[in-house]
Design a protein around this motif. Sequence first.
Motif, PDB file in Angstrom:
ATOM      1  N   ARG A   1       0.840  -1.205   0.000  1.00 47.90           N
ATOM      2  CA  ARG A   1       0.000   0.000   0.000  1.00 47.90           C
ATOM      3  C   ARG A   1       0.871   1.250   0.000  1.00 47.90           C
ATOM      4  O   ARG A   1       1.840   1.349   0.742  1.00 47.90           O
ATOM      5  N   GLU A   2       0.494   2.187  -0.835  1.00 45.58           N
ATOM      6  CA  GLU A   2       1.285   3.411  -1.014  1.00 45.58           C
ATOM      7  C   GLU A   2       1.504   4.147   0.302  1.00 45.58           C
ATOM      8  O   GLU A   2       2.577   4.702   0.553  1.00 45.58           O
ATOM      9  N   THR A   3       0.495   4.144   1.159  1.00 46.87           N
ATOM     10  CA  THR A   3       0.573   4.896   2.422  1.00 46.87           C
ATOM     11  C   THR A   3       1.646   4.351   3.343  1.00 46.87           C
ATOM     12  O   THR A   3       2.350   5.114   4.015  1.00 46.87           O
ATOM     13  N   PHE A   4       1.795   3.024   3.399  1.00 42.25           N
ATOM     14  CA  PHE A   4       2.667   2.407   4.396  1.00 42.25           C
ATOM     15  C   PHE A   4       3.964   1.830   3.833  1.00 42.25           C
ATOM     16  O   PHE A   4       4.867   1.499   4.601  1.00 42.25           O
ATOM     17  N   ARG A   5       4.057   1.728   2.509  1.00 39.60           N
ATOM     18  CA  ARG A   5       5.246   1.137   1.915  1.00 39.60           C
ATOM     19  C   ARG A   5       6.545   1.818   2.347  1.00 39.60           C
ATOM     20  O   ARG A   5       7.542   1.141   2.621  1.00 39.60           O
ATOM     21  N   PRO A   6       6.591   3.172   2.438  1.00 37.76           N
ATOM     22  CA  PRO A   6       7.851   3.830   2.832  1.00 37.76           C
ATOM     23  C   PRO A   6       8.385   3.402   4.192  1.00 37.76           C
ATOM     24  O   PRO A   6       9.596   3.442   4.421  1.00 37.76           O
ATOM     25  N   ILE A   7       7.521   2.972   5.102  1.00 40.42           N
ATOM     26  CA  ILE A   7       7.978   2.535   6.431  1.00 40.42           C
ATOM     27  C   ILE A   7       8.971   1.378   6.284  1.00 40.42           C
ATOM     28  O   ILE A   7      10.047   1.375   6.888  1.00 40.42           O
ATOM     29  N   PHE A   8       8.611   0.414   5.459  1.00 43.77           N
ATOM     30  CA  PHE A   8       9.425  -0.792   5.325  1.00 43.77           C
ATOM     31  C   PHE A   8      10.632  -0.563   4.414  1.00 43.77           C
ATOM     32  O   PHE A   8      11.716  -1.102   4.670  1.00 43.77           O
ATOM     33  N   LEU A   9      10.459   0.258   3.381  1.00 44.37           N
ATOM     34  CA  LEU A   9      11.594   0.596   2.536  1.00 44.37           C
ATOM     35  C   LEU A   9      12.648   1.373   3.318  1.00 44.37           C
ATOM     36  O   LEU A   9      13.851   1.104   3.210  1.00 44.37           O
ATOM     37  N   ASN A  10      12.187   2.347   4.117  1.00 44.63           N
ATOM     38  CA  ASN A  10      13.133   3.134   4.922  1.00 44.63           C
ATOM     39  C   ASN A  10      13.831   2.269   5.964  1.00 44.63           C
ATOM     40  O   ASN A  10      15.020   2.450   6.247  1.00 44.63           O
ATOM     41  N   LEU A  11      13.096   1.325   6.535  1.00 43.10           N
ATOM     42  CA  LEU A  11      13.699   0.433   7.526  1.00 43.10           C
ATOM     43  C   LEU A  11      14.774  -0.440   6.883  1.00 43.10           C
ATOM     44  O   LEU A  11      15.858  -0.636   7.459  1.00 43.10           O
ATOM     45  N   LEU A  12      14.515  -0.943   5.687  1.00 40.34           N
ATOM     46  CA  LEU A  12      15.522  -1.733   4.982  1.00 40.34           C
ATOM     47  C   LEU A  12      16.767  -0.902   4.671  1.00 40.34           C
ATOM     48  O   LEU A  12      17.896  -1.385   4.798  1.00 40.34           O
ATOM     49  N   GLU A  13      16.566   0.339   4.267  1.00 38.71           N
ATOM     50  CA  GLU A  13      17.705   1.209   3.989  1.00 38.71           C
ATOM     51  C   GLU A  13      18.490   1.512   5.261  1.00 38.71           C
ATOM     52  O   GLU A  13      19.727   1.579   5.246  1.00 38.71           O
ATOM     53  N   THR A  14      17.784   1.693   6.364  1.00 40.02           N
ATOM     54  CA  THR A  14      18.459   1.936   7.644  1.00 40.02           C
ATOM     55  C   THR A  14      19.274   0.710   8.049  1.00 40.02           C
ATOM     56  O   THR A  14      20.405   0.826   8.536  1.00 40.02           O
ATOM     57  N   LEU A  15      18.706  -0.476   7.846  1.00 40.86           N
ATOM     58  CA  LEU A  15      19.441  -1.712   8.151  1.00 40.86           C
ATOM     59  C   LEU A  15      20.661  -1.855   7.258  1.00 40.86           C
ATOM     60  O   LEU A  15      21.734  -2.269   7.714  1.00 40.86           O
TER      61      LEU A  15
END
Length: 291
Positions: free
Chosen positions: A269-283
Amino acid sequence: MPDTTVMVEGGEMRIAVLSGKGGTGKTFLSVNLAAAAKDAAYVDCDVEEPNGFLFLKPEIEKEESVEVAVPEIDESACDGCRSCVRFCRFNALAFLKGKPRVFPELCHSCGGCSLLCPKEAIRERKRAVGVIEHGRAGGVSFLSGTLNSGEATGVPIIRQMIREIPAAPVTVIDCPPGSSCSVMESIKGADFCLLVTEPTLFGLENLKLVLQLARTFHKPCAIVVNKATDSTKMMEAAAREFQIPIFARIPYDAELARASAQGNLAAGRETFRPIFLNLLETLKGSEEKEA
């Protein structure tokens, strides 16, 4: 559907997702991280109650039985010396009414009793304790273990799954809740631990348990606050006290709850996708910093 993937470069990274209790959002985070990462592997180590399949909906390609070795005693050769009984720390062996007795559910398959028996009256046989399913869900390799009813421990299943994880840039290990032996087995080969918690006093106490476990195994770790409200002061204070960063805050949101209840992925979902993408980038950044 819009593209929901991100490539984590620089080799493979194994991320263990832990929580101090069930219902915190550990599987929710795990499946969405796997779905958001390109060429990922998802491993459901919660073998007593696996439910990652409800969200990823994989196509199962193979099922294998997991077997362990348990002692079998030849009573005609046994002279009742009780060496095996004294050796077993798990009380899987006993001598009752003049006869040896095996409790296979308690056996940890160490093989010590058969080695010690002076009469060579103990041999080992195989016993099935559960199954592992292998499959795919889009770009995600899927492994899930299920413990047979009545078994005492899922460690043999978890150990075998960890050995069979396919090569992938990102592997997400969905650990059992709590801090038991099964959790310890799940995180042994992990590069990083994400500790999922809720912004409540109960969540804070359970966070302490898994943080202590991760540090016992010398694993770098960070907090993910699930069901986060506008006020996260308690968790921010805890993060400062424990000297551990907060990598993500997942909002307390009715749409997220509805998606989970329906078995849908928030990462799509467009609304929540950035949460997980940003978390992967932080990792990814954390991995590069550790290197």
